[in-house]
Design a protein around this motif. Sequence first.
Motif, PDB file in Angstrom:
ATOM      1  N   MET A   1     -18.800  30.990  23.858  1.00 30.33           N
ATOM      2  CA  MET A   1     -17.840  29.985  23.411  1.00 30.33           C
ATOM      3  C   MET A   1     -16.430  30.574  23.343  1.00 30.33           C
ATOM      4  SD  MET A   1     -17.293  26.891  22.495  1.00 30.33           S
ATOM      5  CE  MET A   1     -16.251  25.840  21.508  1.00 30.33           C
ATOM      6  N   ILE A   2     -16.300  31.767  22.713  1.00 32.58           N
ATOM      7  CA  ILE A   2     -14.995  32.407  22.604  1.00 32.58           C
ATOM      8  C   ILE A   2     -14.458  32.760  23.979  1.00 32.58           C
ATOM      9  CG2 ILE A   2     -13.830  34.532  21.870  1.00 32.58           C
ATOM     10  CD1 ILE A   2     -14.073  32.565  19.656  1.00 32.58           C
ATOM     11  N   ASN A   3     -15.335  33.242  24.852  1.00 26.51           N
ATOM     12  CA  ASN A   3     -14.881  33.598  26.200  1.00 26.51           C
ATOM     13  C   ASN A   3     -14.361  32.378  26.960  1.00 26.51           C
ATOM     14  OD1 ASN A   3     -15.429  36.326  25.923  1.00 26.51           O
ATOM     15  ND2 ASN A   3     -17.518  36.139  26.695  1.00 26.51           N
ATOM     16  N   ASP A   4     -15.007  31.218  26.745  1.00 28.55           N
ATOM     17  CA  ASP A   4     -14.529  29.987  27.389  1.00 28.55           C
ATOM     18  C   ASP A   4     -13.156  29.598  26.870  1.00 28.55           C
ATOM     19  OD1 ASP A   4     -16.862  29.838  28.822  1.00 28.55           O
ATOM     20  OD2 ASP A   4     -17.838  28.415  27.476  1.00 28.55           O
ATOM     21  N   LEU A   5     -12.968  29.691  25.544  1.00 25.86           N
ATOM     22  CA  LEU A   5     -11.663  29.384  24.960  1.00 25.86           C
ATOM     23  C   LEU A   5     -10.601  30.351  25.469  1.00 25.86           C
ATOM     24  CD1 LEU A   5     -12.614  28.673  21.229  1.00 25.86           C
ATOM     25  CD2 LEU A   5     -11.809  27.000  22.911  1.00 25.86           C
ATOM     26  N   LYS A   6     -10.962  31.622  25.518  1.00 27.83           N
ATOM     27  CA  LYS A   6     -10.015  32.634  25.983  1.00 27.83           C
ATOM     28  C   LYS A   6      -9.579  32.356  27.414  1.00 27.83           C
ATOM     29  CE  LYS A   6      -9.518  37.653  26.537  1.00 27.83           C
ATOM     30  NZ  LYS A   6     -10.173  38.970  26.317  1.00 27.83           N
ATOM     31  N   GLU A   7     -10.522  31.992  28.274  1.00 25.26           N
ATOM     32  CA  GLU A   7     -10.207  31.706  29.676  1.00 25.26           C
ATOM     33  C   GLU A   7      -9.263  30.520  29.793  1.00 25.26           C
ATOM     34  OE1 GLU A   7      -9.960  32.255  33.661  1.00 25.26           O
ATOM     35  OE2 GLU A   7     -10.870  33.583  32.156  1.00 25.26           O
ATOM     36  N   LYS A   8      -9.498  29.489  29.003  1.00 25.26           N
ATOM     37  CA  LYS A   8      -8.619  28.312  29.036  1.00 25.26           C
ATOM     38  C   LYS A   8      -7.207  28.667  28.584  1.00 25.26           C
ATOM     39  CE  LYS A   8     -12.133  24.713  28.461  1.00 25.26           C
ATOM     40  NZ  LYS A   8     -12.671  23.626  27.609  1.00 25.26           N
ATOM     41  N   ILE A   9      -7.102  29.512  27.571  1.00 25.59           N
ATOM     42  CA  ILE A   9      -5.782  29.915  27.077  1.00 25.59           C
ATOM     43  C   ILE A   9      -5.044  30.721  28.136  1.00 25.59           C
ATOM     44  CG2 ILE A   9      -4.585  31.320  25.361  1.00 25.59           C
ATOM     45  CD1 ILE A   9      -5.751  28.600  24.386  1.00 25.59           C
ATOM     46  N   LEU A  10      -5.722  31.647  28.760  1.00 27.50           N
ATOM     47  CA  LEU A  10      -5.077  32.481  29.770  1.00 27.50           C
ATOM     48  C   LEU A  10      -4.636  31.657  30.982  1.00 27.50           C
ATOM     49  CD1 LEU A  10      -7.358  35.656  29.609  1.00 27.50           C
ATOM     50  CD2 LEU A  10      -5.113  35.301  28.567  1.00 27.50           C
ATOM     51  N   GLN A  11      -5.447  30.681  31.358  1.00 26.93           N
ATOM     52  CA  GLN A  11      -5.070  29.813  32.479  1.00 26.93           C
ATOM     53  C   GLN A  11      -3.836  28.980  32.126  1.00 26.93           C
ATOM     54  OE1 GLN A  11      -8.571  27.507  33.395  1.00 26.93           O
ATOM     55  NE2 GLN A  11      -9.620  29.214  34.417  1.00 26.93           N
ATOM     56  N   ALA A  12      -3.819  28.437  30.908  1.00 29.42           N
ATOM     57  CA  ALA A  12      -2.679  27.621  30.494  1.00 29.42           C
ATOM     58  C   ALA A  12      -1.422  28.458  30.340  1.00 29.42           C
ATOM     59  CB  ALA A  12      -2.998  26.905  29.182  1.00 29.42           C
ATOM     60  N   TRP A  13      -1.578  29.712  29.949  1.00 32.12           N
ATOM     61  CA  TRP A  13      -0.413  30.587  29.807  1.00 32.12           C
ATOM     62  C   TRP A  13       0.264  30.810  31.156  1.00 32.12           C
ATOM     63  CZ3 TRP A  13       2.298  32.088  25.760  1.00 32.12           C
ATOM     64  CH2 TRP A  13       3.219  33.132  25.917  1.00 32.12           C
ATOM     65  N   ASP A  14      -0.546  30.930  32.196  1.00 33.51           N
ATOM     66  CA  ASP A  14      -0.001  31.147  33.537  1.00 33.51           C
ATOM     67  C   ASP A  14       0.456  29.852  34.200  1.00 33.51           C
ATOM     68  OD1 ASP A  14      -0.473  33.880  33.365  1.00 33.51           O
ATOM     69  OD2 ASP A  14      -2.496  33.708  34.200  1.00 33.51           O
ATOM     70  N   ASN A  15      -0.094  28.730  33.746  1.00 31.15           N
ATOM     71  CA  ASN A  15       0.262  27.435  34.333  1.00 31.15           C
ATOM     72  C   ASN A  15       0.487  26.432  33.203  1.00 31.15           C
ATOM     73  OD1 ASN A  15       0.599  25.083  35.769  1.00 31.15           O
ATOM     74  ND2 ASN A  15      -1.507  24.999  36.559  1.00 31.15           N
ATOM     75  N   ARG A  16       1.733  26.300  32.756  1.00 34.31           N
ATOM     76  CA  ARG A  16       2.028  25.464  31.591  1.00 34.31           C
ATOM     77  C   ARG A  16       1.780  23.975  31.838  1.00 34.31           C
ATOM     78  NH1 ARG A  16       4.521  28.514  27.522  1.00 34.31           N
ATOM     79  NH2 ARG A  16       3.876  30.648  27.951  1.00 34.31           N
ATOM     80  N   GLU A  17       1.604  23.592  33.089  1.00 36.95           N
ATOM     81  CA  GLU A  17       1.246  22.197  33.360  1.00 36.95           C
ATOM     82  C   GLU A  17      -0.090  21.832  32.716  1.00 36.95           C
ATOM     83  OE1 GLU A  17       2.958  19.707  34.881  1.00 36.95           O
ATOM     84  OE2 GLU A  17       4.637  21.119  34.788  1.00 36.95           O
ATOM     85  N   LEU A  18      -0.947  22.828  32.518  1.00 40.96           N
ATOM     86  CA  LEU A  18      -2.246  22.583  31.916  1.00 40.96           C
ATOM     87  C   LEU A  18      -2.137  22.169  30.449  1.00 40.96           C
ATOM     88  CD1 LEU A  18      -4.320  25.539  33.443  1.00 40.96           C
ATOM     89  CD2 LEU A  18      -4.409  23.122  34.085  1.00 40.96           C
ATOM     90  N   LEU A  19      -0.967  22.378  29.853  1.00 46.05           N
ATOM     91  CA  LEU A  19      -0.776  21.956  28.463  1.00 46.05           C
ATOM     92  C   LEU A  19      -0.839  20.441  28.313  1.00 46.05           C
ATOM     93  CD1 LEU A  19       2.066  24.346  27.213  1.00 46.05           C
ATOM     94  CD2 LEU A  19      -0.399  24.502  26.782  1.00 46.05           C
ATOM     95  N   ARG A  20      -0.724  19.725  29.425  1.00 48.31           N
ATOM     96  CA  ARG A  20      -0.839  18.263  29.377  1.00 48.31           C
ATOM     97  C   ARG A  20      -2.296  17.812  29.272  1.00 48.31           C
ATOM     98  NH1 ARG A  20       4.000  15.970  31.381  1.00 48.31           N
ATOM     99  NH2 ARG A  20       5.406  17.498  32.324  1.00 48.31           N
ATOM    100  N   ASN A  21      -3.231  18.711  29.627  1.00 40.83           N
ATOM    101  CA  ASN A  21      -4.650  18.344  29.653  1.00 40.83           C
ATOM    102  C   ASN A  21      -5.251  18.301  28.252  1.00 40.83           C
ATOM    103  OD1 ASN A  21      -4.311  18.411  32.386  1.00 40.83           O
ATOM    104  ND2 ASN A  21      -5.501  20.284  32.730  1.00 40.83           N
ATOM    105  N   ALA A  22      -6.085  17.302  28.018  1.00 41.04           N
ATOM    106  CA  ALA A  22      -6.725  17.157  26.708  1.00 41.04           C
ATOM    107  C   ALA A  22      -7.625  18.341  26.392  1.00 41.04           C
ATOM    108  CB  ALA A  22      -7.527  15.858  26.669  1.00 41.04           C
ATOM    109  N   ASP A  23      -8.334  18.863  27.405  1.00 42.23           N
ATOM    110  CA  ASP A  23      -9.231  19.996  27.173  1.00 42.23           C
ATOM    111  C   ASP A  23      -8.451  21.236  26.733  1.00 42.23           C
ATOM    112  OD1 ASP A  23     -11.414  18.493  27.792  1.00 42.23           O
ATOM    113  OD2 ASP A  23     -11.730  19.358  29.792  1.00 42.23           O
ATOM    114  N   THR A  24      -7.307  21.456  27.380  1.00 45.46           N
ATOM    115  CA  THR A  24      -6.479  22.612  27.020  1.00 45.46           C
ATOM    116  C   THR A  24      -5.944  22.467  25.608  1.00 45.46           C
ATOM    117  OG1 THR A  24      -5.823  22.939  29.336  1.00 45.46           O
ATOM    118  CG2 THR A  24      -4.451  23.973  27.643  1.00 45.46           C
ATOM    119  N   GLN A  25      -5.457  21.285  25.278  1.00 48.44           N
ATOM    120  CA  GLN A  25      -4.933  21.052  23.937  1.00 48.44           C
ATOM    121  C   GLN A  25      -6.024  21.218  22.887  1.00 48.44           C
ATOM    122  OE1 GLN A  25      -2.704  17.429  23.550  1.00 48.44           O
ATOM    123  NE2 GLN A  25      -1.408  17.838  25.328  1.00 48.44           N
TER     124      GLN A  25
END
Length: 272
Positions: A1-25
Amino acid sequence: MINDLKEKILQAWDNRELLRNADTQAAIRGIIGQLDRGQLRIAEPVDGEWIVHEWVKKAVVMYFPIQKMETIEVGPFEFHDKIPLKNGFAEKGVRVVPHAIARFGSFIESGAILMPSYVNIGAHVGSGTMVDTWATVGSCAQVGKNVHLSGGVGLGGVLEPLQATPTIIEDNCFIGSRCIIVEGVIVRKESVIGAGVTLTKSTHIIDVTGAEPVTTKGEIPERSVVIPGSYTKQFPAGPFNVNCALIIGKRKPSTDKKVSLNDALREYDVAV
């Protein structure tokens, strides 16, 4: 679970467009919630060394742009901010004196006491610790158990640069009135910092207990008794005194921390 959250955070950090996604938020808010409950920490000790979880700091940084400004009403008081306040202190076993404020995403362990003070997002305050009047625990600062932050103490916050270590006060320390500790300085356990000491990464910490002074920076050793001092530095305009911190002794090992603290304060005549 933590690894999944970590991966989502790292992806959003590199691509701020992902901040619009409900899953990322949802992932970001989930991490802030875990920080608030003490299930995650910005930094933690591992074999005596403090490890910074940069990906958690990234989540905190990205929490701000996904939050909307809201009006918060507390009795006659009104605030307008993106970050909600902590609540449920009775259930958490935390004493909170008006006008203490702790932001959501900070963790205050059961048994801590907040006098009128401020604890920012990402901070961690241990059980038995008192944050005294007008003391400030900055973003991501880590404060151990049974610490006393005296009136007006300022612990610096740090979110960026990400690799920077937060300001850290380990267990059973006493921090005197109006001390300023910033830039990721580490105060090791059972230390006594006298009133008015300023510690930054560049502050000279001079141990004067031996025949010759020993100068270090960035960390106060365990059980040190520290007071403000100064040394002479040559500038183009001439010699001038520069602030420093003087280690004048060691707190004696004791199982009774209160007795040990009182002895240290009396023995070295430390202002608090």
